[in-house]
Enzyme design. Structure first.
Site, short mmCIF file in Angstrom:
data_model
loop_
_atom_site.label_atom_id
_atom_site.label_comp_id
_atom_site.label_asym_id
_atom_site.label_seq_id
_atom_site.Cartn_x
_atom_site.Cartn_y
_atom_site.Cartn_z
N HIS A 28 55.98 -5.70 -36.79
CA HIS A 28 55.57 -6.66 -37.82
C HIS A 28 54.28 -7.42 -37.46
CE1 HIS A 28 58.96 -6.20 -40.49
NE2 HIS A 28 59.80 -6.32 -39.49
N ARG A 53 58.25 -3.39 -29.01
CA ARG A 53 58.92 -2.80 -30.17
C ARG A 53 57.96 -1.88 -30.90
NH1 ARG A 53 62.08 -6.06 -34.91
NH2 ARG A 53 60.04 -7.02 -35.30
N ASP A 67 52.81 6.32 -22.72
CA ASP A 67 51.60 6.68 -22.00
C ASP A 67 50.74 5.47 -21.67
OD1 ASP A 67 52.22 9.36 -21.89
OD2 ASP A 67 50.84 9.98 -23.48
N GLN A 130 67.77 -0.99 -32.21
CA GLN A 130 68.10 -2.14 -33.05
C GLN A 130 69.18 -1.81 -34.06
OE1 GLN A 130 63.90 -4.16 -33.79
NE2 GLN A 130 65.63 -5.49 -34.25
N GLU A 132 70.36 -3.29 -37.32
CA GLU A 132 69.87 -4.27 -38.26
C GLU A 132 70.13 -3.91 -39.72
OE1 GLU A 132 65.67 -4.87 -37.67
OE2 GLU A 132 65.36 -2.82 -37.02
N ASP A 158 67.11 -8.57 -41.01
CA ASP A 158 67.28 -7.35 -41.80
C ASP A 158 68.75 -7.05 -42.07
OD1 ASP A 158 64.71 -6.17 -42.51
OD2 ASP A 158 64.35 -6.06 -40.37
#
Length: 250
Positions: A28, A53, A67, A130, A132, A158
């Site tokens: 987000h 995240r 990576d 998660q 959610e 969520d």
């Protein structure tokens, strides 16, 4: 706490705060791969655990994050065991998974300076998924049981929205979903976390044995702190009760 600004200064301030962990949010927040790597480089000098995240459960994105040096992944919107298995596969090299090999080019292996990185890389990676959505809560036992899922993290915002309770993170049905995830994690010996900006609700979860928790965000702290300054030094002194509404308008 969350890191959402992309600021390396904010990352360093948070890293030296005495908190246990920081979440760099690629879902987000407007963070590029370069921005995430720079924040990790800053945080690495402090005794705090960074988690990153991903924007979604995607094999290519997960490969890129690993990576550039992410060791603790948080994968959003995992609704069933199959999706959890896909996240785990993306985080590991064959034969365990499907992660593409580019260690000579990447900070994750310190450009091939980590001895035996290709065979030992799984030792350096954790995958948290998660929970959610209402669907995920229904499937949480199966998700928790997936080999390679190291932890569960509940997103009440969520989850509430998926239940038709948008904005009601403290609703009893949402709280019950968090508790169900906690029980599923305990059943298989895996830690469970939750996001809770409400101090009362956060304390409740901690009292009930939640293993890790997010209780603030850099952007929220700046927003609320600057609003408090405006209230104290402008509104209270001038009686401009509507000033807050004016600031929030578009």
């Amino acid at each position: 706490m969350w890191l959402c600004t992309g600021s390396t200064v904010n990352a360093e301030i948070g890293a030296g705060s005495g908190l246990d962990w920081l979440l760099i949010d690629g879902e987000h927040a407007p963070l590029s791969l370069e921005s995430i790597q720079q924040q990790l480089q800053v945080i690495a000098t402090y005794p705090i655990t960074p988690v990153v995240r991903a924007p979604f459960n995607d094999t290519v994105t997960i490969k890129q994050y690993l990576d550039l040096g992410v060791q603790n992944l948080l994968i959003p919107m995992v609704n069933n065991a199959e999706q959890a298995e896909a996240a785990v596969a993306a985080a590991h090299y064959p034969p365990r998974g499907v992660r593409g090999v580019g260690s000579a080019l990447a900070r994750g292996a310190r450009w091939n300076r980590v001895e035996n990185y290709l065979t030992d890389a799984s030792k350096y990676v954790s995958v948290t998924v998660q929970i959610e959505t209402a669907e995920a809560v229904e499937n949480v036992a199966g998700i928790a049981a997936v080999d390679g899922v190291d932890a569960l993290f509940v997103g009440p915002s969520d989850l509430a929205a998926s239940m038709g309770l948008i904005g009601q993170q403290g609703h009893p049905d949402v709280v019950a979903g968090v508790k169900r995830a906690l029980e599923a994690g305990r059943a298989v010996g895996k830690p469970v976390g939750v996001n809770a900006f409400d101090p009362k609700l956060a304390s409740q979860y901690l009292d009930e044995g939640i293993d890790f928790i997010l209780v603030g965000a850099d952007v929220a702290m700046l927003a609320r702190g600057s609003e408090a300054l405006a209230t104290k030094f402008i509104e209270e002194r001038t009686g401009a009760a509507s000033a807050g509404q004016e600031r929030a308008s578009y």
